[in-house]
Scaffold this active site. Structure first.
Site, PDB file in Angstrom:
ATOM      1  N   ASP A  87       0.836  -1.192   0.000  1.00  0.00           N
ATOM      2  CA  ASP A  87       0.000   0.000   0.000  1.00  0.00           C
ATOM      3  C   ASP A  87       0.873   1.246   0.000  1.00  0.00           C
ATOM      4  OD1 ASP A  87      -2.215  -1.630   0.150  1.00  0.00           O
ATOM      5  OD2 ASP A  87      -2.421  -1.449   2.323  1.00  0.00           O
ATOM      6  N   LYS A  88       0.320   2.337  -0.475  1.00  0.00           N
ATOM      7  CA  LYS A  88       1.058   3.598  -0.577  1.00  0.00           C
ATOM      8  C   LYS A  88       1.767   3.956   0.720  1.00  0.00           C
ATOM      9  CE  LYS A  88       0.324   8.565  -1.357  1.00  0.00           C
ATOM     10  NZ  LYS A  88      -0.663   9.623  -1.686  1.00  0.00           N
TER      11      LYS A  88
END
Length: 342
Positions: free
Chosen positions: A150-151
């Site tokens: 995830d970012k």
């Protein structure tokens, strides 16, 4: 089958079929003859594009049958440039060779270009960093993304630089290491202390109402995907009672690899990841009861406290097991240190 001759300047390869090739499909024979760098799908694409000729005549039918003595000429085009443009974004490179690159991804870095993030991604950074050392994935000069973080999740990632590495690593991640040496371990800081030191969360995941988040869903739902997370409590913090503020550091190991899996599973058992803006909102007010300075650290922490600390896999070419670790980022380490004082 005779060994291929090649002319490096033109990308031309010449192959002669032998008696063993007689009766085989052209795409099947060529994929075997060209070796592991060429998938059957890529060979079929080359054939349909008119890049293969037999006896001087272009053959654009992958199912054409071969005969003993047939001479095939394959005009291999240069790998096309990737659509995303390279950008000079600093990377923390843990390891790199001709087949792959291993990085320690920072928070805030999106892995792949997409809606709202067409630039400034890991792919843009890798195109710039790797340059001509990207040999081409499926005929395109681009990095091969085989798994994602995830970012706002930090930690170890491996990316393929060649077709053969991309296929081998993709297969390893697709079966989640069941048939190989793949290991993935994450460290998370969570609210509350699980009642057991070790446990397993086995709960299907599907789309939530907003279609961006994920949720635990019934097994029979159309979009349900089997998901299993194993966790081990590493440290306990604070008072273990209903009024006290308590938290834990846990190690999570993935048996499957679904979107937001650890974050959803830990929230599902009542221990959401500290700072998680999507799955930990219900417990964010717990930070108000923490002493300083950890209270300020937690309340200002802009993301989930989740870090991919360990990644191990078989090298796709050498078949040697490789293992990489990345330390906790400084902001997450600061919260851990503060929790240790509870």
């Amino acid at each position: 089958m005779n060994a291929p001759d090649s002319e490096a300047d033109t990308g031309l390869k010449v192959l002669q079929a032998d008696a063993d090739a007689a009766g085989q499909r052209l795409d099947q024979w060529l994929a075997a003859a060209l070796g592991a760098d060429f998938s059957r799908n890529r060979v079929q694409t080359l054939i349909r594009q008119g890049a293969v000729s037999i006896g001087g005549v272009v053959s654009d039918q992958p199912k054409r049958k071969m005969a003993d003595g047939d001479i095939a000429r394959i005009d291999l085009p240069e790998p096309e440039p990737a659509e995303p443009q390279g950008e000079n974004i600093p990377l923390d490179v843990l390891y790199e060779d001709d087949s792959l690159i291993v990085i320690n991804k920072p928070a805030g870095l999106v892995v792949h270009p997409g809606a709202g993030n067409w630039t400034g991604t890991l792919v843009n950074a890798l195109i710039h960093h790797c340059g001509d050392s990207l040999s081409g994935i499926g005929g395109v000069r681009r990095p091969g993304i085989v798994h994602r973080l995830d970012k706002e999740t930090t930690g170890v990632m491996v990316v393929a630089k060649s077709d053969i590495a991309h296929r081998a690593l993709s297969e390893a991640f697709a079966d989640h290491g069941a048939s190989g040496e793949l290991e993935r371990a994450y460290q998370a800081l969570v609210w509350g202390i699980p009642p057991r030191m070790t446990g397993k969360v086995d709960a299907h995941l599907g789309r939530a109402a907003d279609r961006v988040r994920r949720a635990v869903v019934p097994e029979g739902r159309d979009d349900a995907r089997h998901a299993v997370t194993h966790f081990t409590v590493l440290e306990k913090f604070g008072e273990q009672d209903l009024k006290g503020v308590h938290a834990a550091s846990v190690e999570c190991r993935l048996e499957t690899g679904r979107t937001h899996q650890i974050r959803v599973h830990m929230a599902h058992i009542g221990h959401p990841v500290i700072g998680d803006p999507d799955y930990g909102q219900a417990l964010r007010t717990k930070a108000n009861r923490l002493p300083e300075p950890v209270q300020t650290l937690v309340k200002s922490f802009p993301r989930q406290a989740l870090h991919a600390g360990l990644l191990a896999f078989l090298h796709p070419v050498t078949q040697i097991k490789m293992s990489f670790e990345a330390p906790l980022p400084a902001d997450m380490q600061a919260i851990l240190d503060g929790l240790r004082n509870l």
